[in-house]
Design a protein around this motif. Structure first.
Motif, PDB file in Angstrom:
ATOM      1  N   MET A   1       4.673   1.978  -1.319  1.00 14.09           N
ATOM      2  CA  MET A   1       4.405   1.664  -2.385  1.00 14.09           C
ATOM      3  C   MET A   1       4.934   2.487  -3.827  1.00 14.09           C
ATOM      4  O   MET A   1       4.820   3.927  -3.762  1.00 14.09           O
ATOM      5  N   ASN A   2       5.993   2.560  -4.517  1.00 15.37           N
ATOM      6  CA  ASN A   2       6.182   2.905  -5.964  1.00 15.37           C
ATOM      7  C   ASN A   2       5.833   3.283  -6.474  1.00 15.37           C
ATOM      8  O   ASN A   2       5.045   2.685  -7.355  1.00 15.37           O
ATOM      9  N   LEU A   3       5.150   4.378  -7.297  1.00 14.51           N
ATOM     10  CA  LEU A   3       5.130   4.559  -8.247  1.00 14.51           C
ATOM     11  C   LEU A   3       5.697   5.095  -9.418  1.00 14.51           C
ATOM     12  O   LEU A   3       6.213   6.720  -9.081  1.00 14.51           O
ATOM     13  N   VAL A   5       5.853   6.068 -13.004  1.00  9.39           N
ATOM     14  CA  VAL A   5       5.130   6.839 -14.337  1.00  9.39           C
ATOM     15  C   VAL A   5       6.315   7.457 -15.342  1.00  9.39           C
ATOM     16  O   VAL A   5       7.554   7.837 -15.323  1.00  9.39           O
ATOM     17  N   TYR A  21       1.556   1.807 -15.982  1.00 15.61           N
ATOM     18  CA  TYR A  21       1.621   1.982 -15.383  1.00 15.61           C
ATOM     19  C   TYR A  21       2.121   0.707 -14.657  1.00 15.61           C
ATOM     20  O   TYR A  21       1.418  -0.355 -14.959  1.00 15.61           O
ATOM     21  N   SER A  23       1.566  -2.560 -12.549  1.00 11.64           N
ATOM     22  CA  SER A  23       1.017  -2.952 -11.549  1.00 11.64           C
ATOM     23  C   SER A  23       1.248  -4.241 -10.670  1.00 11.64           C
ATOM     24  O   SER A  23       1.251  -5.233 -11.511  1.00 11.64           O
ATOM     25  N   LEU A  38      -4.721   7.332 -14.407  1.00  6.61           N
ATOM     26  CA  LEU A  38      -3.722   6.553 -13.732  1.00  6.61           C
ATOM     27  C   LEU A  38      -4.331   7.181 -12.133  1.00  6.61           C
ATOM     28  O   LEU A  38      -3.983   6.058 -11.486  1.00  6.61           O
ATOM     29  N   LYS A  39      -4.584   7.798 -11.406  1.00  8.07           N
ATOM     30  CA  LYS A  39      -4.400   8.303 -10.014  1.00  8.07           C
ATOM     31  C   LYS A  39      -5.811   7.195  -9.898  1.00  8.07           C
ATOM     32  O   LYS A  39      -5.363   6.139  -8.461  1.00  8.07           O
ATOM     33  N   TYR A  42      -3.838   3.829  -9.348  1.00  6.43           N
ATOM     34  CA  TYR A  42      -3.209   3.693  -8.015  1.00  6.43           C
ATOM     35  C   TYR A  42      -4.394   3.359  -6.863  1.00  6.43           C
ATOM     36  O   TYR A  42      -3.824   3.115  -6.391  1.00  6.43           O
ATOM     37  N   ARG A  43      -5.253   4.146  -7.378  1.00  5.84           N
ATOM     38  CA  ARG A  43      -6.191   4.116  -6.138  1.00  5.84           C
ATOM     39  C   ARG A  43      -6.762   2.334  -5.535  1.00  5.84           C
ATOM     40  O   ARG A  43      -7.302   1.861  -5.060  1.00  5.84           O
ATOM     41  N   GLU A  45      -4.878   0.091  -6.898  1.00  5.53           N
ATOM     42  CA  GLU A  45      -4.127  -0.828  -6.702  1.00  5.53           C
ATOM     43  C   GLU A  45      -4.219  -1.160  -5.179  1.00  5.53           C
ATOM     44  O   GLU A  45      -3.562  -2.340  -4.478  1.00  5.53           O
ATOM     45  N   CYS A  46      -3.990   0.685  -4.368  1.00  7.05           N
ATOM     46  CA  CYS A  46      -3.842  -0.043  -3.335  1.00  7.05           C
ATOM     47  C   CYS A  46      -4.818  -0.511  -2.277  1.00  7.05           C
ATOM     48  O   CYS A  46      -5.148  -0.566  -1.390  1.00  7.05           O
TER      49      CYS A  46
END
Length: 75
Positions: A1-3, A5, A21, A23, A38-39, A42-43, A45-46
């Motif tokens: 997955m590309n992040l 920002v 971000y 999503s 943001l972190k 991401y968590r 999202e995954c």
């Protein structure tokens, strides 16, 4: 997955810098207000157990001792 920002001075929300971000799970662009948010985005999202999430959802009003306090959770 590309992040991806982006952080620019032009995007200021409530006096804070706003991050963007993208999503895929929400099919929208979220605006976390800190790198910690943001972190967490991401968590979420995954995480396969999470179906949908949002940054800065609805405000919650709580009354304590006849005083109303408003709280806005991060997620």
């Amino acid at each position: 997955m590309n992040l991806t920002v982006t952080k620019t001075n032009a995007n200021v929300h409530r006096g804070r810098f706003v991050l963007r971000y993208n999503s895929q799970k929400n099919k929208s662009v979220l605006s976390p207000e800190s790198f910690q948010e943001l972190k967490m985005a991401y968590r979420l999202e995954c995480d396969p157990n999470v179906v949908l999430f949002t940054c800065q959802p609805e405000q919650i009003a709580v009354t304590i001792d006849k005083k109303t306090h408003c709280y806005t959770p991060d997620f």
